[in-house]
Write an enzyme that holds these catalytic residues in place. Structure first.
Site, PDB file in Angstrom:
ATOM      1  N   ASP A 408      -7.035  -5.635   6.652  1.00 32.47           N
ATOM      2  CA  ASP A 408      -7.018  -6.760   5.718  1.00 32.47           C
ATOM      3  C   ASP A 408      -5.593  -6.864   5.172  1.00 32.47           C
ATOM      4  O   ASP A 408      -5.172  -6.040   4.358  1.00 32.47           O
ATOM      5  CB  ASP A 408      -8.020  -6.510   4.585  1.00 32.47           C
ATOM      6  CG  ASP A 408      -8.122  -7.673   3.613  1.00 32.47           C
ATOM      7  OD1 ASP A 408      -7.232  -8.549   3.622  1.00 32.47           O
ATOM      8  OD2 ASP A 408      -9.089  -7.700   2.821  1.00 32.47           O
ATOM      9  N   HIS A 409      -4.861  -7.900   5.621  1.00 31.89           N
ATOM     10  CA  HIS A 409      -3.443  -7.997   5.273  1.00 31.89           C
ATOM     11  C   HIS A 409      -3.220  -8.322   3.800  1.00 31.89           C
ATOM     12  O   HIS A 409      -2.087  -8.221   3.302  1.00 31.89           O
ATOM     13  CB  HIS A 409      -2.767  -9.057   6.144  1.00 31.89           C
ATOM     14  CG  HIS A 409      -1.365  -8.686   6.563  1.00 31.89           C
ATOM     15  ND1 HIS A 409      -0.653  -7.673   5.971  1.00 31.89           N
ATOM     16  CD2 HIS A 409      -0.549  -9.189   7.522  1.00 31.89           C
ATOM     17  CE1 HIS A 409       0.535  -7.574   6.526  1.00 31.89           C
ATOM     18  NE2 HIS A 409       0.625  -8.484   7.485  1.00 31.89           N
ATOM     19  N   ARG A 410      -4.267  -8.716   3.079  1.00 31.50           N
ATOM     20  CA  ARG A 410      -4.128  -8.921   1.634  1.00 31.50           C
ATOM     21  C   ARG A 410      -3.964  -7.599   0.911  1.00 31.50           C
ATOM     22  O   ARG A 410      -3.340  -7.541  -0.155  1.00 31.50           O
ATOM     23  CB  ARG A 410      -5.370  -9.644   1.082  1.00 31.50           C
ATOM     24  CG  ARG A 410      -5.641 -11.016   1.671  1.00 31.50           C
ATOM     25  CD  ARG A 410      -6.998 -11.531   1.224  1.00 31.50           C
ATOM     26  NE  ARG A 410      -8.085 -10.631   1.616  1.00 31.50           N
ATOM     27  CZ  ARG A 410      -9.369 -10.828   1.316  1.00 31.50           C
ATOM     28  NH1 ARG A 410      -9.716 -11.911   0.610  1.00 31.50           N
ATOM     29  NH2 ARG A 410     -10.298  -9.975   1.712  1.00 31.50           N
TER      30      ARG A 410
END
Length: 436
Positions: A408-410
């Site tokens: 999850d790049h967040r």
């Protein structure tokens, strides 16, 4: 006054369920903790226990009924001094119309079933307090709460009159129930908002012969959650090739030593341990994105994808980094068996800090897995196969496995994800660290 027994919410994502089987009949006397019915939720078939003493006066929803909404009255319980026959007779006219949709559910046409399967907002739960500050909870729920160190005042009850039951306590975390409810309220409201979805009537068949199979509750939830994951989570994929020869050699030696104990380790058991250790060593990847905060977990709970008859489910090996490989192996065999039988309890599949999906046994070389929200990553591993490999500066042949992490790049930067994959590779290629 009779007590209404309502369809409970046996998991956080449950909006409706199938009343698979009644284990009591009208006229039976029940006590708190007695098992009354088996209910198929969005994850598994679970037992539903009585929370009050009394006599089953009337069963409103027959067994086999599908699409019974959470909060629907499924039976009436006559208390002390009440005549069960009189309760049933007086309740029949006014309850019959309300129960009709659920009673007719098995007979509904395919188009009506598709409409009924659309997401609906669960019935609001009643607050668990009454008579001042007294907390209403079943004896079994109180006992489990005491064992797990859960504050019942922070738990919302799904039983009659807001009573806290076993499923509510098992779904709560020690000391965090109230905070979790408050933090998850906005995301739950957003998740419950209807999104455009295809229906059977809107999808053309182009005249091709087919057989329609109605989606079960598990498949509906899988479809909804994976759609949510791909629409809301920016995935980043990182792949490494892992040489497995040392790990396979260690596995053989460990199995020879454990044979007298009846324990046989699988490659997957060692990979679960390696992923958990890697998450402990790279804590920036053992996280979850929660709207306005980043949750950093202090232990690695690994959800392991298991193919069950009703659909994919992910039982959890809790604190896998601290457990021995033999303990992980024994636990996984038990969890996988319960998953295939539909007997997993909520605490055995809800949660997890990361997931592992292994399709190597099917000969799959490499694939990208979809993150299981609210987790921050999932590791997808393929088959170990003989490949050309440079060994001691000379070209040779080695057993190599491709592993792909979806992040999850967040919550996780690419460099941190790369660090996790590097550590995972090192642990697999020098596996003595897994038993140290």
């Amino acid at each position: 006054m009779p007590t209404p027994i309502k369809m409970p919410a046996l998991s956080p994502t449950m909006e409706e369920g199938t009343l698979a089987k009644w284990l009591v009949k009208e006229g039976d006397t029940v006590s708190a903790g007695d098992i009354m019915a088996e209910i198929e939720t969005d994850k598994a078939t679970m037992e539903f226990e009585a929370v009050d003493e009394g006599t089953i006066a009337k069963i409103e929803i027959p067994e086999g009924s599908e699409g019974v909404k959470v909060g629907t009255v499924i039976a009436l319980l006559a208390g002390d001094g009440e005549d069960a026959g009189e309760v049933a007779a007086s309740a029949a006219p006014k309850e019959e119309a309300a129960a009709a949709p659920a009673k007719e559910a098995p007979k509904k046409s395919e188009s009506a079933s598709a409409t009924q399967g659309e997401a609906a907002v669960p019935a609001a739960r009643t607050a668990p307090k009454a008579d001042g500050d007294r907390i209403i909870a079943s004896p079994l729920a109180k006992r489990i709460a005491e064992q797990k160190g859960i504050d019942l005042s922070a738990v919302t009850g799904s039983g009659p009159n807001g009573r806290i039951v076993k499923a509510d306590v098992e779904a709560a975390s020690p000391g965090t129930a109230a905070k979790a409810d408050a933090a998850s309220a906005p995301s739950q409201a957003a998740a419950s908002a209807p999104a455009p979805t295809a229906t059977a009537a809107s999808v053309p068949d182009f005249g091709i012969p087919y057989e329609a199979e109605k989606l079960n509750n598990v498949r509906k939830v899988i479809a909804r959650r994976l759609t949510e994951a791909k629409q809301t989570i920016p995935h980043i994929y990182l792949t490494v090739d892992v040489r497995l020869d040392a790990l396979l050699k260690l596995r053989g030696e460990l199995n020879a030593a454990l044979e007298p104990q009846g324990v046989k380790l699988s490659v997957n058991d060692l990979l679960i341990k390696a992923l958990a250790r890697a998450l402990v060593q790279v804590p920036k990847c053992n996280v979850s994105f929660a709207g306005d905060e980043l949750r950093k977990f202090s232990r690695a709970d690994i959800s392991v994808a298991v193919a069950a008859p009703s659909g994919l489910i992910t039982p959890i090996v809790t604190d896998a980094g601290a457990k021995s490989i033999s303990a992980i192996s024994t636990e996984m065999k038990e969890l996988a068996g319960k998953a295939r039988d539909g007997k997993l309890q909520p605490h055995e599949y809800q949660g997890g800090t990361a997931s592992l999906s292994n399709l190597g046994m099917f000969g799959i070389k490499q694939f990208d897995a979809v993150i299981n929200p609210p987790q921050g990553m999932i590791l997808a591993v393929g088959a170990g196969e003989k490949r050309p490999w440079v060994i001691d500066d000379a070209l040779g042949v080695a057993t190599v496995m491709s592993a792909t992490g979806s992040f999850d790049h967040r919550a996780i930067d690419g460099a941190d994800g790369a660090d996790l994959m590097k550590v995972f590779k090192e642990l697999c290629e020098a596996p003595l660290g897994l038993v140290a």
